[in-house]
Each structure stands twice: as C-alpha cells, then as structure tokens.
Design a protein around this motif. Sequence first.
Motif, short mmCIF file in Angstrom:
data_model
loop_
_atom_site.label_atom_id
_atom_site.label_comp_id
_atom_site.label_asym_id
_atom_site.label_seq_id
_atom_site.Cartn_x
_atom_site.Cartn_y
_atom_site.Cartn_z
N ALA A 12 0.84 -1.20 0.00
CA ALA A 12 0.00 0.00 0.00
C ALA A 12 0.87 1.25 0.00
CB ALA A 12 -0.93 0.00 1.20
N GLY A 13 1.95 1.23 0.77
CA GLY A 13 2.87 2.37 0.80
C GLY A 13 3.53 2.59 -0.55
N PHE A 14 3.92 1.50 -1.20
CA PHE A 14 4.54 1.59 -2.52
C PHE A 14 3.56 2.17 -3.54
CE2 PHE A 14 5.50 -0.43 -6.64
CZ PHE A 14 6.75 0.11 -6.87
N VAL A 15 2.34 1.67 -3.53
CA VAL A 15 1.33 2.17 -4.47
C VAL A 15 1.02 3.65 -4.17
CG1 VAL A 15 -1.09 1.93 -5.21
CG2 VAL A 15 0.34 -0.09 -4.93
N GLY A 16 0.91 3.97 -2.90
CA GLY A 16 0.67 5.37 -2.53
C GLY A 16 1.80 6.28 -3.00
N GLY A 17 3.04 5.81 -2.84
CA GLY A 17 4.19 6.58 -3.32
C GLY A 17 4.16 6.79 -4.82
N LEU A 18 3.78 5.73 -5.55
CA LEU A 18 3.64 5.86 -7.00
C LEU A 18 2.57 6.89 -7.37
CD1 LEU A 18 3.89 2.16 -8.26
CD2 LEU A 18 5.57 3.98 -8.53
N MET A 19 1.47 6.87 -6.62
CA MET A 19 0.39 7.81 -6.91
C MET A 19 0.82 9.26 -6.63
SD MET A 19 -2.79 5.55 -5.47
CE MET A 19 -4.04 6.78 -5.75
N ILE A 20 1.52 9.46 -5.51
CA ILE A 20 2.01 10.81 -5.18
C ILE A 20 3.00 11.28 -6.24
CG2 ILE A 20 3.43 12.12 -3.54
CD1 ILE A 20 2.11 10.41 -1.32
N GLY A 21 3.94 10.39 -6.60
CA GLY A 21 4.91 10.75 -7.63
C GLY A 21 4.26 11.05 -8.96
N SER A 22 3.27 10.26 -9.32
CA SER A 22 2.55 10.48 -10.58
C SER A 22 1.81 11.81 -10.58
CB SER A 22 1.57 9.34 -10.85
OG SER A 22 2.25 8.13 -10.97
N ALA A 23 1.14 12.11 -9.46
CA ALA A 23 0.42 13.38 -9.36
C ALA A 23 1.38 14.56 -9.45
CB ALA A 23 -0.37 13.44 -8.05
N ALA A 24 2.52 14.44 -8.79
CA ALA A 24 3.52 15.52 -8.85
C ALA A 24 4.06 15.67 -10.26
CB ALA A 24 4.65 15.24 -7.87
N ALA A 25 4.32 14.54 -10.93
CA ALA A 25 4.84 14.60 -12.30
C ALA A 25 3.82 15.20 -13.26
CB ALA A 25 5.23 13.19 -12.76
N VAL A 26 2.56 14.80 -13.13
CA VAL A 26 1.51 15.35 -14.00
C VAL A 26 1.38 16.85 -13.78
CG1 VAL A 26 -0.99 15.41 -14.38
CG2 VAL A 26 0.22 13.22 -14.32
N MET A 27 1.40 17.26 -12.52
CA MET A 27 1.25 18.68 -12.23
C MET A 27 2.42 19.48 -12.81
SD MET A 27 -0.21 20.19 -8.79
CE MET A 27 -0.74 21.86 -8.66
N LEU A 28 3.64 18.93 -12.70
CA LEU A 28 4.81 19.64 -13.22
C LEU A 28 4.85 19.62 -14.75
CD1 LEU A 28 7.42 21.17 -12.58
CD2 LEU A 28 8.58 18.96 -12.52
N LEU A 29 4.66 18.43 -15.34
CA LEU A 29 4.79 18.32 -16.79
C LEU A 29 3.60 18.91 -17.55
CD1 LEU A 29 6.26 14.70 -16.91
CD2 LEU A 29 7.49 16.86 -17.21
N ALA A 30 2.39 18.72 -17.03
CA ALA A 30 1.20 19.20 -17.74
C ALA A 30 0.88 20.66 -17.44
CB ALA A 30 0.00 18.31 -17.40
N LEU A 31 1.12 21.06 -16.19
CA LEU A 31 0.72 22.41 -15.80
C LEU A 31 1.90 23.34 -15.51
CD1 LEU A 31 -2.16 21.35 -13.36
CD2 LEU A 31 -2.36 22.04 -15.76
N GLY A 32 3.10 22.76 -15.43
CA GLY A 32 4.28 23.58 -15.14
C GLY A 32 4.31 24.09 -13.71
#
Length: 145
Positions: A12-32
């Motif tokens: 669960a921690g691993f999946v949660g970390g992936l989700m946090i990382g993905s959200a951060a990446a989307v916010m940075l790459l898609a929205l700057g």
Amino acid sequence: MIPAFSHAQPLAGFVGGLMIGSAAAVMLLALGRIAGVSGLAARALKLSDAGPPWAEATAFVLGLPLGAWLLAATAEVAPAHFPTLPLLLVAGLIVGYGTRLGSGCTSGHGVCGLSRLSRRSLVATALFMASGFATVAAMRLTGTL
C-alpha cells in the motif's frame, strides 16, 4: 513482516508513493507547477495570490482528505491513532510556520525538489527529517507517543 512493524503495509505504501509521484509529475509536466501542498493550501485558503488558479488549488487540497476517506471506506487499513486536539493544533501551527520559513513543505521539497536535484530542497528535506526524528524521540521520552 518486520516484527517491530506488524501493521506495516509495504505494498500500500509503494502504491501510494507511485500515486504521489505520478500526481507531482503530471502537475509539473502538464501544468508547469510544483505540487507543494503548503503553497496549494495557502492559495486555496486565499492566503496567497501566487500559484495556480484558486479552483485548481482547492480541488487538489480537497482531494487529499477525500482520497484518504475513500481508501478507508473501501479497503482494510490499520486504524489511525492521533494525539490530543490541542497538541495537533500546536503542531500544525509549528509546521505551518516552518513551511513559510523553509519556503515550502515536505511535498514541495521532498517529492518535487529532490526529483529536480535542487540543493535547497536537499537541505530542507534533511532538516525536515532531522526535526521529525527529534520530535519522535522527544515524544517517546515524555511518554506522549
């Protein structure tokens, strides 16, 4: 299972970390934009004019507890134990002051800053971690934890 952490949920921690990382990446790459929760919370509460549009910041901040509630409602998770409300309020104020002093919070520096190899974020994250270790040690010594 690690004996001292009998309630650990590494998957669960691993999946949660992936989700946090993905959200951060989307916010940075898609929205700057950096997905720093303290900055987004300040924008959502209209304490700051900087950052994303108000609706975007509010949706992000509301999604944090909503996601936790949804997970707790649909999955078997270990129960959370919290300190007293006065201690939580004092801790929240100290953390809020620290995020202003450090120009960001653990999510902004630890997740987004470190992934961008920011030296300032490395120092800030090391200080966050050291403060957390010291706080846990102090709480254990006083019997609060």
